[in-house]
Design an enzyme around this catalytic site. Structure first.
Site, mmCIF file in Angstrom:
data_model
loop_
_atom_site.group_PDB
_atom_site.id
_atom_site.type_symbol
_atom_site.label_atom_id
_atom_site.label_comp_id
_atom_site.label_asym_id
_atom_site.label_seq_id
_atom_site.Cartn_x
_atom_site.Cartn_y
_atom_site.Cartn_z
ATOM 1 N N HIS A 90 -19.846 -19.419 45.891
ATOM 2 C CA HIS A 90 -19.857 -18.451 44.996
ATOM 3 C C HIS A 90 -19.189 -19.192 43.714
ATOM 4 O O HIS A 90 -18.224 -20.056 43.808
ATOM 5 C CB HIS A 90 -19.076 -17.525 45.247
ATOM 6 C CG HIS A 90 -18.801 -16.524 44.000
ATOM 7 N ND1 HIS A 90 -19.539 -15.764 43.310
ATOM 8 C CD2 HIS A 90 -17.430 -16.251 43.433
ATOM 9 C CE1 HIS A 90 -18.867 -15.377 42.124
ATOM 10 N NE2 HIS A 90 -17.508 -15.394 42.328
ATOM 11 N N CYS A 141 -17.943 -9.432 43.376
ATOM 12 C CA CYS A 141 -19.030 -10.479 43.614
ATOM 13 C C CYS A 141 -19.424 -10.588 45.004
ATOM 14 O O CYS A 141 -20.465 -11.165 45.265
ATOM 15 C CB CYS A 141 -18.750 -11.876 43.201
ATOM 16 S SG CYS A 141 -18.037 -12.045 41.556
ATOM 17 N N GLU A 185 -21.189 -4.989 40.223
ATOM 18 C CA GLU A 185 -19.895 -4.202 39.647
ATOM 19 C C GLU A 185 -19.860 -4.157 38.333
ATOM 20 O O GLU A 185 -18.904 -3.662 37.689
ATOM 21 C CB GLU A 185 -18.944 -5.471 40.264
ATOM 22 C CG GLU A 185 -19.045 -6.898 39.460
ATOM 23 C CD GLU A 185 -17.891 -8.014 39.888
ATOM 24 O OE1 GLU A 185 -18.053 -8.620 40.660
ATOM 25 O OE2 GLU A 185 -17.192 -7.845 39.279
#
Ligand code: HMG
Length: 416
Positions: A253, A124, A92
């Site tokens: 994450h 992400c 990103e």
């Protein structure tokens, strides 16, 4: 005309064969940043769960981070660039609106010209999108025995003096996805959730991300609930018992380590209630489960920070390297979240023999070899100034500047 070899990879024998990790050689201790910003250090160490953050110097970008991660993967041996038939770069922190980072890696790494390659974006989440596309490409038979290289590479940047500043970081993870993987076999079933939310974004003209911090936490936890619900639904009634005990570890994450703690408590509580567990025992059981199943995944994230697309796989690399021997043959649960948002809950097993391969990642050694920056040096890097560190070398390649509006990269070392 025969267009495909008669290969039939079983759905269960596809996964991550190798992992290579690269983080910039510079790191900022967050107690120094806390002192400079007049924030209590306990808020960062305890409230956020972070101790250091990786800082990318001006001569590194997502192309060099990703190429260096892939070069470290190839240097482990066993996989060669000629074997790659699909090269996906998830980021990103793109370096161009049209030209993908993947084509720079394609050249730098010497991947064959008959290799499909492109860049992926969904905050992400796109690292996991790449892994899933790669696994399906292999399961479909289209790979014809070749392997996929998925590179997740990012630089997490927020405005200086913002509350999110402490959750920055930088790094890349390269993953080879193949048949008969030697690290993590991926199960074909997963749970997915997607919904349009404005929790974190970066308009085209901005270098630093914008974030609705508290809202982003809610979006993450809601996506976790929904992706896990979808995972359960895909088990077709075979999945009545609670999820956490099925796994040796749960990897989330990790934008900052406390987020993984919050996520696990949420998952654990939902599963506990679902199974009719005693509410009086919930808190202690959840803490115990966190300590055993999640804390061992967070060692690198605490001293690297958010690596966006690479975050989940940095935690996987750390776990495999540090705990590989005791976890061999056991199942892992993985949760990937990308703001905006898309999320996926999936599972896999660390295959027999993986413990002898994982130490080659060399993550701990690389983290220990970093050079500490002062807050002044970090702020100079954030402004793009190289200062007296400008002659430092990346190990495999570096960004060599812009000429005629074209970004240039050069190799500074051999591939293996
Ligand atoms: P903030 O306003 O700096 O902090 O924002 P806070 O006031 O919420 O405090 C943080 C924690 O520290 C709290 O703990 C406080 O109690 C505690 P909690 O209640 O949450 O358990 N605290 C203290 N603890 C000990 N001693 C003290 C003390 N003071 C306070 N003295 C925030 C924090 C995370 C929102 C901010 O840093 C931020 O906006 N970060 C960026 C956004 C982010 O990471 N969001 C995560 C979910 S979204 C996601 O993961 C996607 C992402 O990776 C991007 C993508 O997908 O591409 C970001």
């Amino acid at each position: 005309m025969r267009i495909m070899e008669n290969r039939n990879p079983t759905a269960l024998d596809v996964g991550i064969d190798r992992i290579g990790v690269y983080v910039p050689e510079y790191v900022l201790p967050l107690d120094q940043l806390a002192a400079a910003r007049q924030v209590p250090v306990e808020k960062i160490h305890v409230g956020i769960g972070s101790y250091k953050m990786a800082v990318a110097p001006p001569w590194e970008d997502t192309v060099t981070l990703g190429a260096n991660a892939a070069a470290r993967l190839f240097a482990q041996g066993d996989v060669r660039p000629e074997e790659i038939g699909l090269l996906l770069v998830a980021t990103e922190t793109a370096v161009d609106h049209a030209k993908p980072a993947s084509i720079f890696l394609h050249e730098l790494l010497g991947v064959p010209s008959n290799c499909r390659t492109f860049e992926l974006k969904h905050a992400c989440y796109s690292g996991t999108a790449g892994v899933m596309i790669a696994a399906d490409w292999i399961r479909s038979g289209a790979a014809r025995g070749r392997k996929a290289l998925v590179v997740a590479t990012d630089i997490a940047r927020y405005d200086l003096h913002s509350s999110a500043e402490f959750t920055q970081g930088a790094g890349a993870v390269a993953l080879v996805v193949s048949e008969q993987p030697r690290l993590l076999r991926l199960d074909p079933i997963s749970g997915v959730f997607a919904s349009n939310v404005y929790d974190f974004w970066r308009p085209l003209d901005r270098r630093e991300a914008l974030v609705d911090g508290k809202f982003s936490l809610d979006c993450y936890l809601n996506a976790l609930d929904r992706a896990v619900a979808d995972f359960r639904a895909s088990l077709n009634g075979q999945g009545g018992e609670p999820l956490p005990p099925r796994f040796a570890a749960l990897i989330y994450h990790t934008p900052f380590p406390k987020m993984a703690y919050k996520a696990h408590l949420r998952l654990f509580e939902n599963e506990w209630r679902r199974a009719g567990g005693d509410p009086g025992e919930l808190a202690a059981a959840a803490e115990r489960s966190y300590t055993e199943q999640v804390e061992p995944t967070l060692g690198a994230a605490r001293i690297v920070g958010n690596t966006y697309t690479a975050s989940l796989y940095l935690c996987l690399a750390w776990l495999a390297e540090q705990r590989g021997r005791e976890l061999e043959g056991r199942s892992l649960g993985l949760f990937s979240y990308g703001s905006g948002c898309c999320a996926e809950f999936f599972t896999g097993q660390l295959v027999d023999g993986s413990a002898s391969i994982a130490p080659r990642i060399g993550l701990e050694q690389m983290l220990q070899a970093r050079r500490e920056l002062s807050v002044e040096e970090y702020e100079a890097f954030a402004r793009g100034a190289a200062g007296d560190l400008s002659d430092a070398q990346a190990s495999f390649c570096r960004f060599a500047g812009v000429r005629d509006d074209k970004r240039l990269y050069e190799r500074t070392g051999a591939l293996a």
